[in-house]
Design a protein around this motif. Structure first.
Motif, PDB file in Angstrom:
ATOM      1  N   TYR A  64      25.646  34.930   8.990  1.00  0.00           N
ATOM      2  CA  TYR A  64      24.705  35.967   9.410  1.00  0.00           C
ATOM      3  C   TYR A  64      23.453  35.342  10.008  1.00  0.00           C
ATOM      4  O   TYR A  64      23.113  34.183   9.746  1.00  0.00           O
ATOM      5  N   ALA A  65      22.768  36.122  10.847  1.00  0.00           N
ATOM      6  CA  ALA A  65      21.472  35.753  11.410  1.00  0.00           C
ATOM      7  C   ALA A  65      20.478  36.814  10.971  1.00  0.00           C
ATOM      8  O   ALA A  65      20.847  37.977  10.784  1.00  0.00           O
ATOM      9  N   TYR A  66      19.215  36.431  10.813  1.00  0.00           N
ATOM     10  CA  TYR A  66      18.254  37.423  10.334  1.00  0.00           C
ATOM     11  C   TYR A  66      16.831  37.062  10.722  1.00  0.00           C
ATOM     12  O   TYR A  66      16.525  35.924  11.097  1.00  0.00           O
ATOM     13  N   VAL A  67      15.960  38.060  10.614  1.00  0.00           N
ATOM     14  CA  VAL A  67      14.519  37.847  10.684  1.00  0.00           C
ATOM     15  C   VAL A  67      13.876  38.765   9.662  1.00  0.00           C
ATOM     16  O   VAL A  67      14.277  39.919   9.494  1.00  0.00           O
ATOM     17  N   ALA A  68      12.894  38.222   8.944  1.00  0.00           N
ATOM     18  CA  ALA A  68      12.057  38.994   8.032  1.00  0.00           C
ATOM     19  C   ALA A  68      10.615  38.799   8.483  1.00  0.00           C
ATOM     20  O   ALA A  68      10.167  37.660   8.655  1.00  0.00           O
ATOM     21  N   ALA A  69       9.910  39.892   8.709  1.00  0.00           N
ATOM     22  CA  ALA A  69       8.547  39.808   9.228  1.00  0.00           C
ATOM     23  C   ALA A  69       7.676  40.844   8.535  1.00  0.00           C
ATOM     24  O   ALA A  69       8.170  41.859   8.032  1.00  0.00           O
ATOM     25  N   ALA A  70       6.359  40.592   8.503  1.00  0.00           N
ATOM     26  CA  ALA A  70       5.452  41.455   7.744  1.00  0.00           C
ATOM     27  C   ALA A  70       4.108  41.597   8.431  1.00  0.00           C
ATOM     28  O   ALA A  70       3.681  40.723   9.191  1.00  0.00           O
ATOM     29  N   ILE A 114      16.687  37.361  17.957  1.00  0.00           N
ATOM     30  CA  ILE A 114      15.555  36.784  18.692  1.00  0.00           C
ATOM     31  C   ILE A 114      14.800  37.875  19.450  1.00  0.00           C
ATOM     32  O   ILE A 114      13.560  37.890  19.485  1.00  0.00           O
ATOM     33  N   ALA A 115      15.526  38.802  20.071  1.00  0.00           N
ATOM     34  CA  ALA A 115      14.869  39.899  20.775  1.00  0.00           C
ATOM     35  C   ALA A 115      14.065  40.763  19.811  1.00  0.00           C
ATOM     36  O   ALA A 115      12.923  41.162  20.112  1.00  0.00           O
ATOM     37  N   ALA A 116      14.644  41.061  18.643  1.00  0.00           N
ATOM     38  CA  ALA A 116      13.929  41.850  17.642  1.00  0.00           C
ATOM     39  C   ALA A 116      12.714  41.089  17.118  1.00  0.00           C
ATOM     40  O   ALA A 116      11.632  41.675  16.920  1.00  0.00           O
ATOM     41  N   ARG A 117      12.873  39.800  16.875  1.00  0.00           N
ATOM     42  CA  ARG A 117      11.766  38.952  16.398  1.00  0.00           C
ATOM     43  C   ARG A 117      10.601  38.995  17.388  1.00  0.00           C
ATOM     44  O   ARG A 117       9.434  39.136  16.995  1.00  0.00           O
ATOM     45  N   THR A 118      10.911  38.884  18.670  1.00  0.00           N
ATOM     46  CA  THR A 118       9.870  38.920  19.701  1.00  0.00           C
ATOM     47  C   THR A 118       9.129  40.248  19.674  1.00  0.00           C
ATOM     48  O   THR A 118       7.884  40.291  19.747  1.00  0.00           O
ATOM     49  N   LEU A 119       9.860  41.362  19.555  1.00  0.00           N
ATOM     50  CA  LEU A 119       9.238  42.676  19.497  1.00  0.00           C
ATOM     51  C   LEU A 119       8.317  42.809  18.285  1.00  0.00           C
ATOM     52  O   LEU A 119       7.210  43.351  18.385  1.00  0.00           O
ATOM     53  N   LEU A 120       8.765  42.318  17.144  1.00  0.00           N
ATOM     54  CA  LEU A 120       7.959  42.414  15.929  1.00  0.00           C
ATOM     55  C   LEU A 120       6.664  41.614  16.062  1.00  0.00           C
ATOM     56  O   LEU A 120       5.583  42.081  15.680  1.00  0.00           O
ATOM     57  N   ILE A 121       6.758  40.402  16.602  1.00  0.00           N
ATOM     58  CA  ILE A 121       5.566  39.578  16.793  1.00  0.00           C
ATOM     59  C   ILE A 121       4.598  40.254  17.759  1.00  0.00           C
ATOM     60  O   ILE A 121       3.375  40.269  17.533  1.00  0.00           O
ATOM     61  N   GLU A 122       5.125  40.828  18.829  1.00  0.00           N
ATOM     62  CA  GLU A 122       4.279  41.522  19.807  1.00  0.00           C
ATOM     63  C   GLU A 122       3.535  42.693  19.176  1.00  0.00           C
ATOM     64  O   GLU A 122       2.455  43.080  19.654  1.00  0.00           O
ATOM     65  N   ARG A 123       4.077  43.247  18.101  1.00  0.00           N
ATOM     66  CA  ARG A 123       3.450  44.384  17.445  1.00  0.00           C
ATOM     67  C   ARG A 123       2.660  43.986  16.216  1.00  0.00           C
ATOM     68  O   ARG A 123       2.387  44.799  15.339  1.00  0.00           O
ATOM     69  N   GLY A 124       2.291  42.717  16.142  1.00  0.00           N
ATOM     70  CA  GLY A 124       1.359  42.259  15.118  1.00  0.00           C
ATOM     71  C   GLY A 124       1.970  41.734  13.838  1.00  0.00           C
ATOM     72  O   GLY A 124       1.239  41.451  12.878  1.00  0.00           O
ATOM     73  N   PHE A 125       3.280  41.571  13.805  1.00  0.00           N
ATOM     74  CA  PHE A 125       3.926  41.048  12.598  1.00  0.00           C
ATOM     75  C   PHE A 125       3.904  39.520  12.591  1.00  0.00           C
ATOM     76  O   PHE A 125       3.875  38.879  13.651  1.00  0.00           O
ATOM     77  N   THR A 126       3.949  38.958  11.384  1.00  0.00           N
ATOM     78  CA  THR A 126       4.107  37.520  11.189  1.00  0.00           C
ATOM     79  C   THR A 126       5.503  37.262  10.641  1.00  0.00           C
ATOM     80  O   THR A 126       5.951  37.972   9.730  1.00  0.00           O
ATOM     81  N   VAL A 127       6.179  36.287  11.181  1.00  0.00           N
ATOM     82  CA  VAL A 127       7.524  35.967  10.691  1.00  0.00           C
ATOM     83  C   VAL A 127       7.419  35.304   9.321  1.00  0.00           C
ATOM     84  O   VAL A 127       6.711  34.307   9.140  1.00  0.00           O
ATOM     85  N   ALA A 128       8.117  35.878   8.348  1.00  0.00           N
ATOM     86  CA  ALA A 128       8.124  35.338   6.989  1.00  0.00           C
ATOM     87  C   ALA A 128       9.304  34.398   6.761  1.00  0.00           C
ATOM     88  O   ALA A 128       9.193  33.411   6.037  1.00  0.00           O
ATOM     89  N   ALA A 129      10.435  34.711   7.383  1.00  0.00           N
ATOM     90  CA  ALA A 129      11.648  33.909   7.222  1.00  0.00           C
ATOM     91  C   ALA A 129      12.649  34.361   8.293  1.00  0.00           C
ATOM     92  O   ALA A 129      12.574  35.494   8.784  1.00  0.00           O
ATOM     93  N   PRO A 130      13.582  33.492   8.657  1.00  0.00           N
ATOM     94  CA  PRO A 130      13.778  32.135   8.151  1.00  0.00           C
ATOM     95  C   PRO A 130      12.851  31.104   8.795  1.00  0.00           C
ATOM     96  O   PRO A 130      12.755  29.997   8.304  1.00  0.00           O
ATOM     97  N   CYS A 131      12.214  31.501   9.886  1.00  0.00           N
ATOM     98  CA  CYS A 131      11.409  30.560  10.667  1.00  0.00           C
ATOM     99  C   CYS A 131      10.174  30.104   9.881  1.00  0.00           C
ATOM    100  O   CYS A 131       9.556  30.905   9.175  1.00  0.00           O
ATOM    101  N   PRO A 132       9.763  28.855  10.027  1.00  0.00           N
ATOM    102  CA  PRO A 132       8.537  28.375   9.397  1.00  0.00           C
ATOM    103  C   PRO A 132       7.296  28.667  10.241  1.00  0.00           C
ATOM    104  O   PRO A 132       6.223  28.153   9.947  1.00  0.00           O
ATOM    105  N   HIS A 133       7.444  29.476  11.270  1.00  0.00           N
ATOM    106  CA  HIS A 133       6.341  29.780  12.185  1.00  0.00           C
ATOM    107  C   HIS A 133       6.675  31.053  12.951  1.00  0.00           C
ATOM    108  O   HIS A 133       7.805  31.551  12.896  1.00  0.00           O
ATOM    109  N   SER A 134       5.692  31.582  13.671  1.00  0.00           N
ATOM    110  CA  SER A 134       5.905  32.752  14.511  1.00  0.00           C
ATOM    111  C   SER A 134       5.885  32.405  15.988  1.00  0.00           C
ATOM    112  O   SER A 134       5.763  33.300  16.846  1.00  0.00           O
ATOM    113  N   GLY A 135       6.011  31.124  16.300  1.00  0.00           N
ATOM    114  CA  GLY A 135       6.078  30.694  17.685  1.00  0.00           C
ATOM    115  C   GLY A 135       7.471  30.880  18.256  1.00  0.00           C
ATOM    116  O   GLY A 135       8.365  31.436  17.605  1.00  0.00           O
TER     117      GLY A 135
END
Length: 325
Positions: free
Chosen positions: A257-263, A198-219
């Protein structure tokens, strides 16, 4: 380039050849020490893998599970961006190269992989395992806040953040976001692992990434902190070494496992993700879902026709509803 296409089977065959000749007792003792360290904290200046016996034991014990977890995360990205193919891939803290195998399978060897790790025995053994399977460069680097990455299409960071301090984790994810077009991070499927994701996901979103998976959103994640955690499961075939060390008889185990994929490029996340194992009851299937509006439950019954049959075959971590056709 590939004598055989990288896959779980070809990785297991390479590992079996590697272990041929390694004394089983020596391997088992090394694995027992690695298990004790696996979910603990490893100082950033002390490589976990010290010599070839450690590395061979680690490879036999952990590579298949890491491969399956990373593969699950990568296919989340593939599903969200089916027309995108990385030409270059950097695996941070990649050790013996399990993520490289998974990337080579997901994109059929299209990406040239660079594996960065501070343990020279791991790099040497990874190079040996991957020979003839996929193209890669193996480079010794200290993994931490001072690491600088060359620009690349894809960065993977799997089972590494738990070995770093919080400051180094932040610096590493920030650097991955600067260097890459897509970032995939995998951690153990524990509450602590989920918090790091979750911490990594937040950092990626703050730097302009969109979450691709597993989440159906970037909120924001709809899970209230401390109440639950998002994770998934991959079925892993057990080797004889697995069974000997763990004292188990089953031919498989489940890797959580837990993961985030962002682009940085456009992605199409799933409409909803199944976040718990489906419960199959007489005439109905109960699904726990995460969607754009948060967590929800859905019951699929025989009255839903073909959708009911699909629900009975659906698995934890899959998209919902299933794609048509």
């Amino acid at each position: 380039m590939n004598a055989s296409h990288p896959s779980a089977d070809s990785l297991r065959a390479a590992l079996a050849a590697l272990l041929d000749g390694l004394p089983p007792r020596q391997a088992a003792q090394a694995v027992e020490r690695l298990i004790a360290n696996y979910r603990g904290t490893t100082p950033t200046d002390a490589p976990l893998l010290r010599d070839r016996s450690d590395v061979a034991a680690y490879a036999a014990y952990r590579m298949p599970a890491t491969f399956e977890a990373v593969r699950g995360a990568l296919y989340g990205l593939v599903d969200a961006a089916p027309d995108w193919t990385p030409a270059t891939h950097t695996d941070v803290g990649g050790g013996t190269g399990a993520a490289g195998w998974a990337v080579a399978e997901a994109w059929e060897g299209a990406a040239r992989t660079t594996v960065l790790d501070w343990a020279e025995p791991a790099l040497a053994l990874g190079r040996e395992l991957a020979e003839g399977a996929f193209e890669a460069e193996w480079r010794r680097e200290r993994i931490g806040g001072a690491l600088r990455l060359a620009d690349t299409d894809l960065v993977t960071v799997s089972y590494v953040l738990n070995e770093l301090t919080e400051a180094d984790r932040t610096a590493l994810v920030t650097e991955a976001a600067r260097a890459a077009q897509a970032v995939v991070i995998v951690e153990p499927g524990t509450p602590d692992g989920y918090e790091r994701i979750i911490a990594a996901r937040t950092l990626l979103i703050e730097r302009g990434f969109t979450v691709a998976a597993p989440c159906p959103h970037s909120g924001a994640c709809p899970i209230a902190p401390g109440t639950d955690w998002c994770h998934f499961s991959a079925r892993v075939s057990r080797s004889s070494l697995h069974r000997k060390v763990k004292g188990g008889s089953l031919p498989y185990e489940d890797e959580k496992y837990a993961y985030v994929a962002a682009a940085r490029f456009p992605v199409t996340p799933t409409a909803a993700r199944i976040v718990r194992r489906p419960q199959i009851r007489k005439g109905q299937v109960l699904l726990e879902l995460c969607g754009p509006d948060g967590l929800a439950r859905e019951t699929v019954t025989k009255r839903h026709g073909p959708l009911y049959k699909q629900a009975r075959d659906i698995e934890w971590g899959d998209s919902w509803p299933p794609e048509e056709g």
